[in-house]
Design an enzyme around this catalytic site. Structure first.
Site, PDB file in Angstrom:
ATOM      1  N   ARG A 282       0.841  -1.210   0.000  1.00  0.00           N
ATOM      2  CA  ARG A 282       0.000   0.000   0.000  1.00  0.00           C
ATOM      3  C   ARG A 282       0.878   1.263   0.000  1.00  0.00           C
ATOM      4  O   ARG A 282       0.983   1.963  -0.996  1.00  0.00           O
ATOM      5  CB  ARG A 282      -0.933  -0.039   1.226  1.00  0.00           C
ATOM      6  CG  ARG A 282      -2.128   0.897   1.131  1.00  0.00           C
ATOM      7  CD  ARG A 282      -1.846   2.307   1.548  1.00  0.00           C
ATOM      8  NE  ARG A 282      -1.342   2.405   2.922  1.00  0.00           N
ATOM      9  CZ  ARG A 282      -0.876   3.533   3.424  1.00  0.00           C
ATOM     10  NH1 ARG A 282      -0.832   4.633   2.704  1.00  0.00           N
ATOM     11  NH2 ARG A 282      -0.405   3.568   4.664  1.00  0.00           N
ATOM     12  N   ASP A 283       1.538   1.529   1.099  1.00  0.00           N
ATOM     13  CA  ASP A 283       2.263   2.803   1.242  1.00  0.00           C
ATOM     14  C   ASP A 283       3.437   2.896   0.263  1.00  0.00           C
ATOM     15  O   ASP A 283       3.730   3.961  -0.270  1.00  0.00           O
ATOM     16  CB  ASP A 283       2.782   2.923   2.685  1.00  0.00           C
ATOM     17  CG  ASP A 283       2.865   4.372   3.143  1.00  0.00           C
ATOM     18  OD1 ASP A 283       2.614   5.273   2.325  1.00  0.00           O
ATOM     19  OD2 ASP A 283       3.189   4.596   4.320  1.00  0.00           O
TER      20      ASP A 283
ATOM     21  N   HIS B 223       4.628   4.203  12.781  1.00  0.00           N
ATOM     22  CA  HIS B 223       4.791   4.159  11.317  1.00  0.00           C
ATOM     23  C   HIS B 223       5.716   5.309  10.915  1.00  0.00           C
ATOM     24  O   HIS B 223       5.334   6.471  11.003  1.00  0.00           O
ATOM     25  CB  HIS B 223       3.385   4.309  10.716  1.00  0.00           C
ATOM     26  CG  HIS B 223       3.308   4.415   9.235  1.00  0.00           C
ATOM     27  ND1 HIS B 223       2.769   3.414   8.449  1.00  0.00           N
ATOM     28  CD2 HIS B 223       3.647   5.405   8.374  1.00  0.00           C
ATOM     29  CE1 HIS B 223       2.797   3.793   7.180  1.00  0.00           C
ATOM     30  NE2 HIS B 223       3.318   4.999   7.102  1.00  0.00           N
TER      31      HIS B 223
ATOM     32  N   HIS C 277       8.430   7.223   8.236  1.00  0.00           N
ATOM     33  CA  HIS C 277       9.081   7.417   6.929  1.00  0.00           C
ATOM     34  C   HIS C 277      10.514   7.875   7.194  1.00  0.00           C
ATOM     35  O   HIS C 277      10.793   8.537   8.194  1.00  0.00           O
ATOM     36  CB  HIS C 277       8.302   8.435   6.086  1.00  0.00           C
ATOM     37  CG  HIS C 277       7.054   7.838   5.499  1.00  0.00           C
ATOM     38  ND1 HIS C 277       6.883   7.623   4.166  1.00  0.00           N
ATOM     39  CD2 HIS C 277       5.929   7.366   6.103  1.00  0.00           C
ATOM     40  CE1 HIS C 277       5.702   7.055   3.960  1.00  0.00           C
ATOM     41  NE2 HIS C 277       5.100   6.892   5.114  1.00  0.00           N
TER      42      HIS C 277
ATOM     43  N   CYS D 224       9.519   8.689  -4.229  1.00  0.00           N
ATOM     44  CA  CYS D 224       9.233   8.921  -5.637  1.00  0.00           C
ATOM     45  C   CYS D 224      10.483   9.460  -6.334  1.00  0.00           C
ATOM     46  O   CYS D 224      11.020  10.488  -5.944  1.00  0.00           O
ATOM     47  CB  CYS D 224       8.090   9.915  -5.776  1.00  0.00           C
ATOM     48  SG  CYS D 224       7.773  10.342  -7.480  1.00  0.00           S
TER      49      CYS D 224
ATOM     50  N   ASN E  29       8.783   4.640   3.451  1.00  0.00           N
ATOM     51  CA  ASN E  29       8.879   4.115   4.804  1.00  0.00           C
ATOM     52  C   ASN E  29      10.284   3.581   4.985  1.00  0.00           C
ATOM     53  O   ASN E  29      10.959   3.245   4.022  1.00  0.00           O
ATOM     54  CB  ASN E  29       7.929   2.927   4.982  1.00  0.00           C
ATOM     55  CG  ASN E  29       6.476   3.326   4.929  1.00  0.00           C
ATOM     56  OD1 ASN E  29       5.884   3.398   3.870  1.00  0.00           O
ATOM     57  ND2 ASN E  29       5.921   3.603   6.074  1.00  0.00           N
TER      58      ASN E  29
END
Ligand code: ZN
Length: 312
Positions: free
Chosen positions: A17-18, A209, A211, A242, A251
């Site tokens: 997902r992430d 969670h 990053h 990206c 992450n």
């Protein structure tokens, strides 16, 4: 004095997902399924398989229904998906997902920029989601994004996070994630927020969670462990950065986190060799380098990587 660490942790792989939602290229359903089944085969027991959000906004996740139907389910594994509203919950349940994660940003500006609603308006909309999910036998989890910092507002005050956590808890949600969406958390801040949140809502199962935007994700993980948090998300190969947006980062890499935990004697139940093989395969699929220290340097116990990428 010895360092206080939990004996074991619960790990959630969020790469499908992430990680993938930020990739310019969309992986095929077959490869997504291979990724999900591969991490489960390596011992991961919680997987975030995708999201049910507007396909125009996140085209990479448009086929989550198909992915959910195609995966071979394993007993004892939790397959969860991110949803934004009731429509998402309905889609998730219809394709056999039994745990949905509702996300709200702790920052007004971030929530407005993403969904054009205030955090409070978003939570108002969650009531119908939790009711529908529960009446259909599904579980609900919650996530507070930008819980440590917001790219528009800077540091997010802990009082704001506390207010949102309480409102989610009022909806009967007892599993909550504190998400450092843009990598602005530091270890002391993580320790303080994790400690105060656990004191405030002791019946909540807390996830962290992180990053790795500013290289602090593993340090933050250690701070979370010190504060007694035993649930962590990470993304295989460190996916999510990206390549066309400098500064945007994924992450922390699952393999880097699992490696650190194993080196410290914290059990995860995960076969790191299998996980690394899959991370390497995934890096090949996306076709660019990713933020994974282990893919470059190999494990401490086996420092020479199989692809010979790192040379001294
Ligand atoms: Zn994230």
């Amino acid at each position: 004095m010895t360092m206080t660490l939990p004996k074991s942790i619960f790990f959630c792989e969020v790469g499908p997902r992430d990680g993938l939602q930020n990739e310019p290229a969309t992986l095929s359903v077959e490869r997504k399924v291979r990724l999900i089944e591969g991490v489960v085969d390596a011992g991961v027991r919680i997987v975030e398989i995708g999201s049910y959000v507007n396909p125009k906004a996140v085209p990479q996740m448009a086929d989550t229904d198909e992915v959910a139907r195609a995966i071979r389910r394993m007993e004892g594994v939790e397959y969860r998906a991110l949803v934004a509203n009731l429509k998402g919950v309905e889609r998730a349940l219809a394709s056999g997902v039994n745990k949905v994660k509702l996300t709200v940003s702790a920052s007004e500006s971030h929530a407005k920029a993403n969904l054009n609603k205030t955090p409070s308006e978003l939570i108002d909309g969650f009531k119908s989601c939790t009711e529908f999910a529960r009446s259909n036998g599904a579980e609900v989890s919650g996530a507070i994004s930008t819980a440590f910092g917001c790219p528009f507002e800077g540091k997010v005050p802990p009082e704001k996070v506390a207010e949102i956590a309480e409102r989610l808890h009022d909806l009967g949600i007892t599993e909550l994630s504190l998400s450092d969406t843009t990598g602005m958390a530091n270890p002391r801040q993580v320790y303080d927020l994790a400690t105060s949140m656990q004191e405030m809502l002791p019946d909540v199962r807390w996830f962290l969670h992180f990053h790795n935007t500013r290289g602090m994700a593993l340090a933050n993980t250690l701070a979370g462990l010190q504060a007694g948090i035993v649930r962590y998300d990470a993304s295989l190969a460190g996916l999510g950065g990206c390549p066309f947006a400098p500064g945007a980062s994924g992450n922390v890499a699952s393999e880097d986190m699992i490696h650190m935990l194993h080196e410290m004697g914290v059990d995860t139940g995960i076969d790191l060799d299998k996980l690394l093989d899959l991370a390497r395969e995934l890096r090949g699929w996306v076709g660019h380098d990713t933020d994974s220290a282990l893919l470059k340097a190999g494990q401490c116990c086996r420092p020479i990587p199989r692809d010979g990428a790192a040379k001294q």
